[in-house]
Write a protein that holds these residues in place. Structure first.
Motif, PDB file in Angstrom:
ATOM      1  N   UNK A  22      34.228  38.014  35.942  1.00 32.75           N
ATOM      2  CA  UNK A  22      35.054  39.204  36.093  1.00 32.75           C
ATOM      3  C   UNK A  22      35.662  39.589  34.754  1.00 32.75           C
ATOM      4  N   UNK A  23      35.553  40.864  34.408  1.00 31.54           N
ATOM      5  CA  UNK A  23      36.100  41.377  33.159  1.00 31.54           C
ATOM      6  C   UNK A  23      37.359  42.167  33.473  1.00 31.54           C
ATOM      7  N   UNK A  24      38.482  41.608  33.084  1.00 29.78           N
ATOM      8  CA  UNK A  24      39.784  42.209  33.328  1.00 29.78           C
ATOM      9  C   UNK A  24      40.463  42.507  32.000  1.00 29.78           C
ATOM     10  N   UNK A  25      41.314  43.537  31.966  1.00 32.33           N
ATOM     11  CA  UNK A  25      41.893  43.956  30.677  1.00 32.33           C
ATOM     12  C   UNK A  25      43.059  43.109  30.202  1.00 32.33           C
ATOM     13  N   UNK A  26      43.012  41.813  30.435  1.00 36.84           N
ATOM     14  CA  UNK A  26      44.061  40.933  29.936  1.00 36.84           C
ATOM     15  C   UNK A  26      43.627  39.497  30.111  1.00 36.84           C
ATOM     16  N   UNK A  27      44.260  38.579  29.413  1.00 37.82           N
ATOM     17  CA  UNK A  27      44.003  37.173  29.602  1.00 37.82           C
ATOM     18  C   UNK A  27      44.733  36.690  30.848  1.00 37.82           C
ATOM     19  N   UNK A  28      44.056  35.930  31.689  1.00 37.51           N
ATOM     20  CA  UNK A  28      44.655  35.566  32.989  1.00 37.51           C
ATOM     21  C   UNK A  28      44.458  34.086  33.310  1.00 37.51           C
ATOM     22  N   UNK A  29      44.707  33.224  32.348  1.00 39.12           N
ATOM     23  CA  UNK A  29      44.614  31.789  32.615  1.00 39.12           C
ATOM     24  C   UNK A  29      45.635  31.361  33.660  1.00 39.12           C
ATOM     25  N   UNK A  30      45.187  30.486  34.578  1.00 41.93           N
ATOM     26  CA  UNK A  30      46.073  29.830  35.538  1.00 41.93           C
ATOM     27  C   UNK A  30      46.913  30.825  36.348  1.00 41.93           C
ATOM     28  N   UNK A  31      46.271  31.848  36.868  1.00 42.98           N
ATOM     29  CA  UNK A  31      46.966  32.826  37.679  1.00 42.98           C
ATOM     30  C   UNK A  31      46.281  32.912  39.050  1.00 42.98           C
ATOM     31  N   UNK A  32      46.795  33.791  39.901  1.00 41.82           N
ATOM     32  CA  UNK A  32      46.323  33.855  41.280  1.00 41.82           C
ATOM     33  C   UNK A  32      45.646  35.186  41.573  1.00 41.82           C
ATOM     34  N   UNK A  33      44.525  35.108  42.275  1.00 40.51           N
ATOM     35  CA  UNK A  33      43.795  36.294  42.705  1.00 40.51           C
ATOM     36  C   UNK A  33      43.982  36.517  44.206  1.00 40.51           C
TER      37      UNK A  33
ATOM     38  N   UNK B 214      39.236  47.871  36.071  1.00 42.92           N
ATOM     39  CA  UNK B 214      40.213  48.697  35.372  1.00 42.92           C
ATOM     40  C   UNK B 214      41.520  48.651  36.152  1.00 42.92           C
ATOM     41  N   UNK B 215      42.624  48.780  35.433  1.00 42.44           N
ATOM     42  CA  UNK B 215      43.936  48.742  36.076  1.00 42.44           C
ATOM     43  C   UNK B 215      44.114  49.951  36.978  1.00 42.44           C
TER      44      UNK B 215
END
Length: 874
Positions: free
Chosen positions: A287-298, A335-336
């Motif tokens: 998944x390509x998201x516009x921010x770094x998202x280490x150790x987060x919840x989906x 995209x956001x």
């Protein structure tokens, strides 16, 4: 009648309500405890089975008019001892065969019926059933999982023990398949974490997806951290060995054409990346998201319309918010769409699809003091003070008052607002408030701070969330208030209705109500959701006028109002509690004597009871949404008639010219609430051309067509100018530059001192005077690399939000799974604590003392096999 003598009995009374010369039939039933689950069975949805919080089962064959207690039928005789009582723990209905249901009970006793509950067959397991998944197209196939019998036993030693064929041995999660409705079972895999059937649309309905531990010795570990020993795999029914699809794939979700897998990226750092497949698992993309998202919840919000609506919590758990991202049709380029979407502590998000319309979504988002979008005004502070006062008052009241007490959201120095999107999250706007209230009084609020805000799922313990159903076209209801932000005080909360898909709203009633639709949306039934009540309120003309009548002489605390899953009937079940007992009312509006509507194919004519309606976002004069004009036929609001259960709604579609509303923002671009222009986000997701230099610009596409939009011609997006970023220096370059600066400072100081007559003899360097004509070339320094080139973009996520139950393997992130039956019990938590309810209801008068005579319990069902001589299925 004493409580012990009446334990488990079904008590019935009949009341006919008269108003305006017409009648509504009301029948009251008293159960042993509160209702925890209701399932409708049969093609005609007339058979109903109800489970109570104390585990008793009741069955009705006439839609809930009369009931029989069938719990004692499941008692199992044990030689030499008294029959063991049965307590139902869950009910699972087949999605393909409406006659089939499985009941899981305590003491490893489980029963299945393919005759709408008129006869049952016992399933005998070595261990208690954990999860049952019926096949999506084949009525006799099912998946069933159990934990081995040793899981609930204390072990004296941690030494590995090889699994036994009878399910003993080490504690692990076993997955079985049955192709004959439970007569025989075949082991699919052991040491399983999650499992699911494949997707029907991709022809993979027979495929079994699962995650499992590679090491299959010893007790199965609890997956409370990301593990390097868990893989995502599948097996086809006739295959012998699993096929690994994603190594280190710990959790997964199959939803429509998409497969989502949480793949471990770094075990030490406990990070994962979200892998997405839109072709049945043949290929996966990160998944390509516009921010770094280490150790987060989906949380996957919705996939029902060909794209992915994804909520990502970016570590701001103290604020309980996350950003909503929308994907392209391939499902991995995001995209956001909406920042700061409200999120509950259990992962529920205040985001929902309007089920009756394509592309329409509603959501709540939080504007905080620190995000630069909104501050906290005096009204917000005033709300906080009022909330504190109300909480203090409630603390001295009953347990019901305490549970209903507002949570004073204003004290978080943030405001919650409700928005709606008519183009799958491409653009969002505030809800238009009604101009007058339900009493006809003008609503007074400043135009620039006057919107409608509705409560969402995270506050369902206090107020019913915004709600829609498939067959009630364009009708949405919710509880909330008009003003600059959402209020949580009971005296500020009212009930609202929209009959045009959320474009405009009316105040249906003062106060907070719980609601349900029937007759394809032509009938709306409500009851007070905050206080105990005797009244039911209903409208047969979609909110234009309302009527009320008394249920009984004694008030009831209403938990919910439901009807059969299709919402086409004019019969409803209202249930709640009175004292320590459960109470249910069967409401029959057919007795009003309304005629069936006529003229469905002559809609809009004077002689027809029907009209045509085109959903609209209020911006397009052609009333187009998602590139097409859809025309629905619906009953006129003034027509005093019922659609009838067999009503089939005519629908026509035609494509429109494209407008800017048919496009959403491309990756790297965003737009605020209420806007359609996509602005460059400067978030590092757009690849910068190598030729881009400082004070220059490059061209990029800021819009992309909403997946599923069918517009033709018209507006087309143009490339926009994006300024080239100033290329930052790397850390190494900054270190060299710093060292050179320090050296220059030292040389400058030495030079100044050398020209001082007092110290000239010490610092002067006379050697260079002999080389005054020598020239030196400039040092050619390479341009420093950008921070993005140095670090790269990371796409990781943490699906775990707290410890899991020891033997309850956590699921991934399913939120709106539209393939399953929609949860009708939307406003109350079914897993209530019986002790809390008993404490809360202490001192109330028991309904058993005032109810009518008991109906005898159900005798042996015709054609049913008794547990004394069961047909064992395993």
């Amino acid at each position: 009648m004493g409580r012990e003598a009446a334990k488990g009995a079904v008590l019935l009374s009949l009341l006919t309500i008269a108003f305006a010369g017409k009648k509504v039939s009301v029948k009251e039933v008293v159960f042993d405890s509160a209702v925890s689950d209701i399932q409708w069975l049969g093609e005609d949805q007339k058979t109903v089975i109800t489970q109570t919080t104390k585990g008793r089962l009741y069955r009705s064959t006439n839609g809930g008019e009369t009931w029989n207690d069938i719990t004692d039928f499941f008692k199992v005789d044990v030689p030499g001892s008294a029959p063991q009582p049965f307590t139902a723990e869950s009910m699972t209905k087949s999605p393909v065969d409406p006659n089939t249901i499985l009941v899981s009970g305590n003491k490893k006793t489980n029963f299945i019926s393919s005759t709408r509950g008129s006869s049952w067959k016992k399933i005998r397991q070595k261990s208690q059933i954990h999860t049952v998944l019926f096949h999506k197209t084949k009525p006799t196939w099912l998946l069933l999982s159990t934990w081995t019998s040793t899981c609930n036993k204390k072990k004296d030693s941690n030494a590995p023990v090889e699994p036994a064929e009878d399910g003993g041995g080490p504690c692990n999660h076993m997955l079985y398949i049955s192709k004959d409705l439970g007569k025989t079972f075949t082991l699919v895999q052991n040491y399983v974490v999650q499992f699911s059937w494949g997707d029907v649309a991709l022809g993979q309905q027979d495929r079994i997806y699962f995650t499992h531990f590679r090491k299959k010795t010893g007790d199965q570990p609890k997956l409370y951290i990301w593990s390097s020993d868990v893989d995502f795999a599948y097996m086809d029914p006739d295959s012998k060995r699993p096929v690994t699809m994603v190594m280190l794939g710990n959790k997964f979700l199959v939803s429509h054409k998409f497969i989502f897998v949480a793949k471990v990226k770094d075990v030490a750092a406990q990070t994962v990346m979200l892998m997405v497949s839109a072709d049945g698992g043949r290929t996966f993309n990160a998944a390509q998201l516009p921010t770094e998202i280490d150790e987060k919840s989906y949380t996957v919000l919705d996939t029902s319309e060909g794209q992915v609506m994804l909520h990502v919590n970016h570590g701001a758990k103290e604020n309980q918010v996350g950003n909503v991202y929308v994907s392209d049709e391939k499902g991995y380029r995001f995209a956001l769409s909406l920042p700061n979407n409200v999120r509950g502590t259990n992962g529920d998000c205040e985001f929902d699809k309007v089920l009756s319309l394509e592309g329409v979504y509603m959501a709540n988002f939080k504007e905080t003091k620190n995000d630069g979008t909104s501050g906290v005004d005096d009204k917000t502070k005033e709300a906080a003070e009022q909330g504190e006062a109300l909480e203090s008052e409630a603390a001295a009241g009953t347990e019901v008052d305490k549970r209903r007490a507002p949570k004073s959201k204003a004290k978080e120095e943030s405001v919650v607002r409700t928005v709606i999107s008519f183009d799958k999250g491409g653009a969002w706007s505030y809800l238009k408030p009604p101009r007058v209230d339900s009493t006809g009084k003008q609503i007074d609020c400043p135009p620039d701070k006057c919107w409608l805000h509705l409560h969402g799922i995270t506050n369902f313990h206090n107020y019913a969330p915004f709600y829609s159903t498939d067959n009630a076209i364009g009708i949405i209801m919710g509880t909330g208030n008009v003003g600059p932000y959402l209020r949580f005080e009971p005296d500020q909360t009212n009930t609202y209705l929209s009959r045009n898909g959320g474009l405009t709203w009316t105040e249906a009633h003062k106060g907070a109500f719980i609601y349900e639709y029937g007759d394809h949306g032509g009938l709306v039934v409500m009851a007070d959701d905050v206080r105990k009540t005797k009244l039911v309120v209903f409208s047969w003309n979609e909110g234009q006028s309302w009527y009320d009548f008394e249920l009984s002489s004694m008030p009831v605390e209403v938990d919910n109002i439901v009807t059969e899953p299709n919402a086409t009937s004019t019969k409803f079940l209202l249930y709640g509690t009175r004292g320590d007992t459960g109470v249910m009312y069967h409401l029959d509006f057919e007795s009003l004597g309304q005629p069936l509507c006529k003229g469905v194919w002559a809609a809009d004519s004077v002689s027809s009871d029907y009209e045509t309606w085109n959903p609209s976002d209020g911006k397009n004069t052609e009333k187009c949404m998602l590139g097409k004009q859809v025309t629905y036929t619906r009953r006129k609001q003034t027509s005093e008639c019922f659609n009838g259960e067999k009503f089939e709604r005519p629908v026509t579609r035609k494509n429109c010219e494209c407008t800017q509303e048919d496009y959403e923002c491309e990756v790297g671009f965003t737009r605020p609430v209420g806007a359609t222009d996509c602005k460059y986000a400067d978030d590092g997701t757009i690849k910068i051309p190598l030729s881009c230099s400082r004070n220059d610009h490059f061209w990029a596409t800021g819009h992309r067509k909403v997946p599923g939009d069918t517009c033709e011609g018209g507006w087309a997006p143009q490339q926009v100018s994006v300024p080239c970023p100033a290329k930052p220096m790397s850390k190494g370059a900054w270190s060299v530059l710093g060292a050179m600066g320090m050296l220059a400072a030292v040389l400058f100081a030495v030079n100044m001192l050398s020209n001082n007559d007092r110290v000239k003899g010490i610092f002067a360097n006379y050697g260079f005077e002999n080389f005054g004509n020598v020239r030196y070339a400039n040092i050619g320094a390479k341009a420093p690399e950008s921070a993005l080139d140095s670090v790269g973009t990371r796409f990781d996520a943490d699906f775990i939000e707290g410890d899991q139950d020891d033997f309850d393997a956590p699921q991934l992130m399913s939120y709106n799974d539209r393939e399953r039956d929609r949860d009708r019990d939307r406003d109350r938590d079914r897993d209530r604590d019986d002790r809390d309810r008993k404490d809360r209801d202490e001192g109330r008068r028991s309904a058993l003392d005032t109810a009518s005579e008991a109906v005898p319990r159900l005798a042996k069902p015709p054609g049913g096999s008794r547990p004394e001589d069961p047909e064992d299925l395993l």
